[in-house]
Design a protein around this motif. Structure first.
Motif, PDB file in Angstrom:
ATOM      1  N   ASN A 190       1.281  -6.631   7.331  1.00  0.00           N
ATOM      2  CA  ASN A 190       1.462  -6.041   6.065  1.00  0.00           C
ATOM      3  C   ASN A 190       2.147  -7.197   5.078  1.00  0.00           C
ATOM      4  O   ASN A 190       3.054  -7.049   4.906  1.00  0.00           O
ATOM      5  CB  ASN A 190       2.545  -4.779   5.901  1.00  0.00           C
ATOM      6  CG  ASN A 190       2.568  -4.044   4.571  1.00  0.00           C
ATOM      7  OD1 ASN A 190       1.602  -4.410   3.626  1.00  0.00           O
ATOM      8  ND2 ASN A 190       3.580  -3.667   4.073  1.00  0.00           N
TER       9      ASN A 190
ATOM     10  N   ALA B 238       3.730   4.895   6.326  1.00  0.00           N
ATOM     11  CA  ALA B 238       3.972   4.615   4.869  1.00  0.00           C
ATOM     12  C   ALA B 238       3.481   3.417   4.489  1.00  0.00           C
ATOM     13  O   ALA B 238       2.845   3.356   3.459  1.00  0.00           O
ATOM     14  CB  ALA B 238       5.589   4.841   4.623  1.00  0.00           C
ATOM     15  N   LYS B 239       3.361   2.480   5.094  1.00  0.00           N
ATOM     16  CA  LYS B 239       2.953   1.145   5.056  1.00  0.00           C
ATOM     17  C   LYS B 239       1.383   1.133   5.128  1.00  0.00           C
ATOM     18  O   LYS B 239       0.790   0.769   4.294  1.00  0.00           O
ATOM     19  CB  LYS B 239       3.574   0.072   5.745  1.00  0.00           C
ATOM     20  CG  LYS B 239       5.048  -0.198   5.803  1.00  0.00           C
ATOM     21  CD  LYS B 239       5.478  -1.471   6.551  1.00  0.00           C
ATOM     22  CE  LYS B 239       7.049  -1.655   6.322  1.00  0.00           C
ATOM     23  NZ  LYS B 239       7.449  -2.912   7.213  1.00  0.00           N
TER      24      LYS B 239
ATOM     25  N   LYS C 262       0.332   2.701   1.752  1.00  0.00           N
ATOM     26  CA  LYS C 262       0.392   1.861   0.690  1.00  0.00           C
ATOM     27  C   LYS C 262      -0.544   0.557   0.777  1.00  0.00           C
ATOM     28  O   LYS C 262      -1.381   0.452  -0.413  1.00  0.00           O
ATOM     29  CB  LYS C 262       1.864   1.051   0.709  1.00  0.00           C
ATOM     30  CG  LYS C 262       1.954   0.104  -0.568  1.00  0.00           C
ATOM     31  CD  LYS C 262       3.434  -0.519  -0.349  1.00  0.00           C
ATOM     32  CE  LYS C 262       3.674  -1.254  -1.818  1.00  0.00           C
ATOM     33  NZ  LYS C 262       5.201  -1.803  -1.574  1.00  0.00           N
TER      34      LYS C 262
ATOM     35  N   SER D 276      -3.663   0.945   2.075  1.00  0.00           N
ATOM     36  CA  SER D 276      -4.727   1.818   1.737  1.00  0.00           C
ATOM     37  C   SER D 276      -4.917   2.017   0.268  1.00  0.00           C
ATOM     38  O   SER D 276      -5.974   1.707  -0.486  1.00  0.00           O
ATOM     39  CB  SER D 276      -4.860   3.243   2.522  1.00  0.00           C
ATOM     40  OG  SER D 276      -5.983   3.912   2.162  1.00  0.00           O
ATOM     41  N   GLU D 277      -3.878   2.235  -0.532  1.00  0.00           N
ATOM     42  CA  GLU D 277      -4.046   2.551  -1.890  1.00  0.00           C
ATOM     43  C   GLU D 277      -4.308   1.204  -2.582  1.00  0.00           C
ATOM     44  O   GLU D 277      -4.906   1.035  -3.742  1.00  0.00           O
ATOM     45  CB  GLU D 277      -2.587   2.955  -2.561  1.00  0.00           C
ATOM     46  CG  GLU D 277      -2.330   4.414  -2.123  1.00  0.00           C
ATOM     47  CD  GLU D 277      -0.853   4.765  -2.660  1.00  0.00           C
ATOM     48  OE1 GLU D 277      -0.215   3.870  -2.695  1.00  0.00           O
ATOM     49  OE2 GLU D 277      -0.544   6.077  -2.260  1.00  0.00           O
ATOM     50  N   VAL D 278      -3.546   0.040  -2.114  1.00  0.00           N
ATOM     51  CA  VAL D 278      -3.794  -1.359  -2.830  1.00  0.00           C
ATOM     52  C   VAL D 278      -5.393  -1.737  -2.663  1.00  0.00           C
ATOM     53  O   VAL D 278      -6.125  -1.966  -3.488  1.00  0.00           O
ATOM     54  CB  VAL D 278      -3.123  -2.469  -2.025  1.00  0.00           C
ATOM     55  CG1 VAL D 278      -3.417  -3.543  -2.563  1.00  0.00           C
ATOM     56  CG2 VAL D 278      -1.551  -2.111  -2.547  1.00  0.00           C
TER      57      VAL D 278
END
Length: 391
Positions: A335, A367-368, A371, A373-375
């Motif tokens: 990440n 959670a990471k 995040k 995935s959203e990016v």
């Protein structure tokens, strides 16, 4: 009614047929039932000997007794066998000395075996020449390690229908005086991992459609060109990182559709945190090798690689990435911003991409992953039908 042993009164042919459904160990075990059964097992046409691979859990004394028991178990049926063999399967480790294994295989061949399946790794072993002149063979499967496989020219095998088409040559530390000599017009799979050799002779490799190439020392450059030129018809290729530094000059792999670039030791490790334990040394020569390899693979559809491979992608996007690549898998994904940018690079430039799979390190939290995935889901994509999977 008085008990009557009707089974023992059956003809040998029927009793042999019954025993053929049992394992070799069980069939041999029937010899103690009565004098009628003492030698019936010698008529069974199939012999299967498999040395259980659990010796590492035994102490030395138990290990020696286990080996002696296995040797006796193989010797008895082979020495007493009276009819021709249909199938002979042998699997054993290096604890069984080569001359003994040589004798077993030779005996099976002299019994007119039709299906021969050998998986061995004994020391001081050279394959018996009689095995390659056996006219009764219809199926031949060989898995040799730490031994000499000397195949004579002009091998007849008039009845052979199925033969071994896989060759694995693994790394050894005493091969610096050895030559790699390959003449394999029918080979389908080739796994190569020698550290240092004195020289090479490579012929008739065009039939290979799948290969695993591992190099560890710079002398691989001396014969990498000949090896790569010999496998231009390949469909699936796995390379280790260091092999990339030898990728110049390269021929065009016109039929290559699947490529994986990995770290050999990480691939072999079963440790859950192997990605955290292995420190890969990346060099500029590997960057150049990646660029050359991609440009030499115009039909590439599937690409899998560890995140280190993407440390520097070429500014000029290769043709296969622009229009051919359908499936991309990134392994050991961290990440960090740099690697996220590389994933964006793939999404932005690969028009035919159908699936992008990102396999994160085991310590990456949910959670990471969310995040990340959203990016990536919010990043520009050339392919409108691309599925992104982060695991």
């Amino acid at each position: 009614m008085e008990d009557v042993d009707r089974i023992s009164d059956l003809p040998d042919s029927i009793l042999t047929h019954i025993l053929s459904f049992l394992s070799t160990k069980e069939a041999v075990g029937t010899s103690i039932l009565s004098s009628r059964w003492r030698y019936i097992f010698t008529l069974v046409p199939n012999l299967h000997f498999d040395l259980v691979d659990d010796l590492c859990h035994k102490n030395l004394e138990s290990c020696i007794l286990h080996i002696k028991s296995f040797i006796s178990f193989v010797d008895k049926p082979l020495s007493l066998h009276e009819t021709s063999l249909d199938r002979f399967h042998l699997k054993c480790r290096e604890m069984v000395h080569g001359p003994r294994v040589y004798s077993w295989i030779s005996t099976a061949v002299r019994r007119g075996v039709k299906h021969l399946d050998i998986s061995i790794s004994p020391d001081q072993f050279t394959s018996p020449g009689i095995m390659f002149t056996c006219r009764s063979l219809t199926t031949l499967k060989l898995d040799f390690a730490c031994s000499v496989l000397d195949v004579p020219r002009g091998v007849p095998f008039p009845n052979l229908k199925t033969s071994s088409q896989r060759l694995t040559i693994l790394s050894t530390f005493n091969s610096h005086d050895c030559w790699l000599m390959l003449d394999t017009p029918n080979l389908a799979y080739f796994k190569y991992g020698i550290l240092v050799i004195a020289g090479h002779s490579l012929e008739n490799l065009k039939s290979i459609n799948s290969a695993f190439i591992q190099s560890a020392f710079s002398n691989f450059r001396n014969y990498a060109t000949a090896l790569f030129r010999g496998i231009t018809n390949i469909h699936s290729l796995v390379l280790t990182y260091n092999s990339l530094s030898s990728c110049e000059p390269l021929p065009v792999f016109a039929t290559l559709v699947e490529l994986k670039i990995c770290d050999y030791y990480r691939e072999q490790s079963s440790c859950e945190y192997a990605d955290l334990l292995i420190n890969v040394k990346w060099s500029s020569s590997m960057d150049k090798g990646l660029e050359i390899l991609l440009s030499s693979s115009p039909e590439l559809e599937k690409l899998a690689c560890h995140q280190e491979v993407l440390s520097k992608l070429p500014e000029k996007v290769a043709y296969c990435l622009l229009s051919k690549l359908k499936v991309m898998e990134i392994l050991g994904f961290r990440n960090d911003k740099d690697v996220i940018e590389k994933a964006k690079y793939i999404l932005k430039n690969v028009e035919a991409l159908q699936k992008l799979t990102i396999r994160t390190l085991s310590n990456i939290s949910k959670a990471k992953k969310l995040k990340m995935s959203e990016v990536l889901l919010g990043s520009p994509r050339e392919s409108k039908h691309c599925c992104i999977l982060i695991v």
